[in-house]
Design a protein around this motif. Structure first.
Motif, PDB file in Angstrom:
ATOM      1  N   PRO A  31       0.800  -1.222   0.000  1.00 18.63           N
ATOM      2  CA  PRO A  31       0.000   0.000   0.000  1.00 18.63           C
ATOM      3  C   PRO A  31       0.834   1.275   0.000  1.00 18.63           C
ATOM      4  CG  PRO A  31       0.143  -0.870   2.228  1.00 18.63           C
ATOM      5  CD  PRO A  31       0.888  -1.838   1.340  1.00 18.63           C
ATOM      6  N   PHE A  32       2.164   1.165  -0.073  1.00 25.38           N
ATOM      7  CA  PHE A  32       2.998   2.346   0.081  1.00 25.38           C
ATOM      8  C   PHE A  32       2.741   3.372  -1.016  1.00 25.38           C
ATOM      9  CE2 PHE A  32       7.418   4.324  -0.083  1.00 25.38           C
ATOM     10  CZ  PHE A  32       7.177   5.175   0.982  1.00 25.38           C
ATOM     11  N   GLY A  33       2.522   2.911  -2.243  1.00 24.78           N
ATOM     12  CA  GLY A  33       2.259   3.852  -3.330  1.00 24.78           C
ATOM     13  C   GLY A  33       1.036   4.721  -3.058  1.00 24.78           C
ATOM     14  N   GLN A  34      -0.019   4.119  -2.550  1.00 27.59           N
ATOM     15  CA  GLN A  34      -1.216   4.897  -2.213  1.00 27.59           C
ATOM     16  C   GLN A  34      -0.942   5.844  -1.058  1.00 27.59           C
ATOM     17  OE1 GLN A  34      -4.270   5.045  -3.862  1.00 27.59           O
ATOM     18  NE2 GLN A  34      -4.404   6.830  -2.498  1.00 27.59           N
ATOM     19  N   CYS A  35      -0.134   5.403  -0.092  1.00 27.98           N
ATOM     20  CA  CYS A  35       0.224   6.281   1.030  1.00 27.98           C
ATOM     21  C   CYS A  35       0.967   7.515   0.530  1.00 27.98           C
ATOM     22  CB  CYS A  35       1.092   5.534   2.036  1.00 27.98           C
ATOM     23  SG  CYS A  35       0.250   4.238   2.949  1.00 27.98           S
ATOM     24  N   LEU A  36       1.879   7.330  -0.419  1.00 21.68           N
ATOM     25  CA  LEU A  36       2.608   8.460  -0.985  1.00 21.68           C
ATOM     26  C   LEU A  36       1.656   9.427  -1.688  1.00 21.68           C
ATOM     27  CD1 LEU A  36       5.679   6.567  -2.479  1.00 21.68           C
ATOM     28  CD2 LEU A  36       5.688   8.069  -0.474  1.00 21.68           C
ATOM     29  N   ALA A  37       0.721   8.860  -2.462  1.00 19.31           N
ATOM     30  CA  ALA A  37      -0.254   9.706  -3.157  1.00 19.31           C
ATOM     31  C   ALA A  37      -1.085  10.508  -2.157  1.00 19.31           C
ATOM     32  CB  ALA A  37      -1.153   8.844  -4.039  1.00 19.31           C
ATOM     33  N   ASP A  38      -1.424   9.889  -1.028  1.00 14.12           N
ATOM     34  CA  ASP A  38      -2.207  10.594  -0.004  1.00 14.12           C
ATOM     35  C   ASP A  38      -1.399  11.732   0.624  1.00 14.12           C
ATOM     36  OD1 ASP A  38      -4.345   8.908  -0.436  1.00 14.12           O
ATOM     37  OD2 ASP A  38      -3.871   7.577   1.247  1.00 14.12           O
TER      38      ASP A  38
END
Length: 234
Positions: A31-38
């Motif tokens: 989920p790190f990619g989504q965390c970065l986007a957030d």
């Protein structure tokens, strides 16, 4: 000790070097990619992800933009607390996760950050538990960005900074988790910051210290066996 779990300890006869913390085992979903986007969205960092950019490169760009934002006069929205801690916990790099923790510490206070990481340790997924242990190391950083604050009523930081806040609670929860949770990444990430002397815990937890040492010493994982011997001797 560094965020990667290594430390050189000067002794009378030389230097002891700890093994680096191994990379986490592969997960079905990262989920790190989504965390970065957030983080980018909530903090308005203005860093666009180019097509084909993998998470490590994207992560470096987001961290760089976050560091720049932390150097400016900034009021973080309340939503930033969860997205910063989410990125810190899901960042598998135990050195670079520092930047998300440091931003949260300075914007929202040490007590709030540590309380949230304890929550991840107690109730999160195994990946989140391991990530919380990696992130916990950086919660000892000094609060040296006074220009950062949280927007709204909570931005006044009602409590003075206390370097020991939550430490005992974390150690007790981490000891229980290390003993009870057989997940390898969880144990690998918890052990470097886990005191292995009974005096660090209340009397009822003293048997768990001996059990934790026995688990690490007899574990098939080389990293755990290596770490425990250094920590018991140190």
């Amino acid at each position: 000790m560094g965020g990667d779990g290594t430390r050189d300890t000067s002794g009378g006869d030389g230097v002891r070097v700890f093994m680096a913390l191994p990379a986490p085992e592969a997960a079905d979903r990262d989920p790190f990619g989504q965390c970065l986007a957030d983080v980018v969205r909530v903090l308005g960092l203005g860093v666009a992800r180019e097509p084909g950019t993998d998470d490590p490169v994207w992560g470096h760009r987001v961290r760089a933009a976050l560091r720049e934002a932390c150097e400016r006069e900034s009021a973080f929205p309340q939503e930033a607390f969860e997205v910063l801690l989410g990125a810190a916990v899901n960042d598998s790099n135990p050195s670079f996760n520092r930047w998300f923790v440091e931003a949260a510490l300075n914007g929202f206070g040490r007590g709030r950050v540590r309380s949230r990481l304890i929550g991840y340790l107690r109730t999160g997924t195994d990946a989140e538990r391991a990530g919380a242990a990696r992130a916990w190391y950086w919660t000892a950083l000094p609060l040296d960005h006074p220009q950062l604050r949280a927007a709204g009523p909570a931005g006044d930081r009602p409590e003075p900074d206390n370097g020991s806040v939550g430490v005992r609670e974390w150690h007790e929860a981490a000891l229980r988790e290390f003993v009870d949770n057989e997940h390898l990444d969880v144990r690998r990430c918890i052990l470097p910051g886990l005191p292995l002397r009974p005096s660090a815990y209340p009397a009822e937890l003293h048997p768990l210290v001996d059990k934790a040492i026995a688990i690490a010493r007899s574990h098939p994982d080389e990293y755990l066996r290596h770490r425990v011997e250094h920590q018991v001797r140190g």
